[in-house]
Design an enzyme around this catalytic site. Structure first.
Site, short mmCIF file in Angstrom:
data_model
loop_
_atom_site.label_atom_id
_atom_site.label_comp_id
_atom_site.label_asym_id
_atom_site.label_seq_id
_atom_site.Cartn_x
_atom_site.Cartn_y
_atom_site.Cartn_z
N GLU A 46 0.83 -1.21 0.00
CA GLU A 46 0.00 0.00 0.00
C GLU A 46 0.86 1.26 0.00
O GLU A 46 0.53 2.25 -0.64
CB GLU A 46 -0.93 -0.01 1.22
CG GLU A 46 -2.02 -1.07 1.17
CD GLU A 46 -2.98 -0.86 0.02
OE1 GLU A 46 -4.04 -0.26 0.22
OE2 GLU A 46 -2.66 -1.30 -1.11
N THR A 63 -6.11 7.87 -5.52
CA THR A 63 -6.03 7.82 -4.07
C THR A 63 -5.11 8.91 -3.52
O THR A 63 -5.43 9.57 -2.52
CB THR A 63 -5.52 6.44 -3.61
OG1 THR A 63 -6.43 5.44 -4.08
CG2 THR A 63 -5.43 6.36 -2.10
#
Length: 321
Positions: free
Chosen positions: A143, A196
């Site tokens: 991530e 994101t």
């Protein structure tokens, strides 16, 4: 872990093929600390051990050429490399095929699903040296590579299944929460671009104390509602005064999508992760089906294409196919 070796010699386990699920992060009020897994969509990784040390990506499908093949830049291979270093098995050769079965940049944990599938695969090939919870820090490395911040609200539920609370990041404290029976998620992905990294940059670094107090109460209420199987409490708690007011601006027709969901029987409604996907929790599949039909028609009227997924909450996490 440096002295732990696989009980299997290299090559004996052949190839493993793993599915890992999409996830809904934040669950409205729990920014970076709450998430749950769904049965669909998800990603698939095929992995093979070889006698040539190193981790390589041999094939990627379904990404329209958007994902890197370089092993140090791809979240799957990079996470596998961290895992192998941790267990002191850099002598292992790994070949990876990644099959994207879910939209990239959808707010449904696309990078998380790929990373988790890869870690679950290598852990199985090496003899299950780590538990699912012990794999979370390695998935967080993926991530960090994908969006610049190693959050766990996607990877933890993808690995553990169900609803998950990240009580603390330092030290990492991951807690599985109960899922009320017959709970479904109605997910709609409007095909607009909300990266994101950009969505995170919009978030205020400081908040008013009164808003923080409201948010704490909602997080506690949502967790309590899950334990008590109290749908009304869950619904009252699915309110976000910190993040959603800013992020919802990026999602076309957000307020109308919320009204459609609530008018047609949703428990609660909000943004999935950083968006643009939105989700509603419902008490049954029929209600979820009705909600996505109404929302997709609304987006069609706005000349926006969309994809819809209706799923029970995924209780098992990744699985071998």
């Amino acid at each position: 872990m440096s002295d732990r070796k696989s009980k299997f010699p290299l090559g004996d386990l052949g190839v493993v093929k793993v599915f890992a699920p999409a996830t809904v992060a934040n669950v409205v009020c729990g920014f970076d600390v709450l998430g749950f897994a769904v049965n669909e969509p998800g990603d698939v990784v095929e992995m093979k051990l070889t006698n040539t040390p190193g981790v390589i990506i041999t094939k990627i499908t379904g990404d329209d050429g958007r994902l890197p093949m370089a092993s140090e830049k791809n979240t799957v291979s990079a996470s596998v490399q961290h895992y192998l270093k941790h267990i002191n098995r850099l002598d292992v050769g790994v070949e990876i095929e990644l099959h994207k079965k879910m939209p990239i940049g959808s707010g449904l944990g696309s990078s998380s699903a790929s990373t988790v599938a890869g870690l679950f695969a290598i852990n199985n090939l090496m003899g299950k040296l780590l538990t699912a919870k012990e794999l979370v820090p390695f998935a967080m490395k993926g991530e960090e590579l994908a969006c610049g911040y190693g959050h766990a609200d996607n990877v933890a539920p993808a690995l553990l299944g169900g609803f998950v609370l990240i009580r603390s990041y330092d030290p990492l404290d991951v807690i599985s929460l109960p899922t009320p029976p017959n709970m479904f998620a109605a997910i709609v992905y409007p095909e607009v671009d909300v990266p994101t990294k950009d969505a995170r940059q919009m978030i205020k670094s400081k908040v008013l104390l009164k808003d923080a107090v409201t948010q704490w109460g909602n997080v506690a209420g949502l967790v309590s509602g899950l334990f008590m199987q109290d749908f009304e409490l869950i619904g009252r708690s699915m309110k976000d005064v910190l993040i959603e007011p800013t992020r919802s601006i990026l999602i076309p027709g957000f307020d109308d999508l919320r009204k459609l969901a609530m008018d047609h029987g949703a428990i609660g409604f909000g943004i999935s992760g950083s968006g643009p996907s939105v989700f509603a929790l419902t008490k049954d599949k029929e209600t979820a089906d009705k909600i996505v039909q109404q929302q997709q028609q609304h987006l069609k009227n706005l000349e926006i294409n969309s994809k819809a997924f209706v799923s029970a909450v995924n209780a098992e996490g990744p699985r071998i196919l």
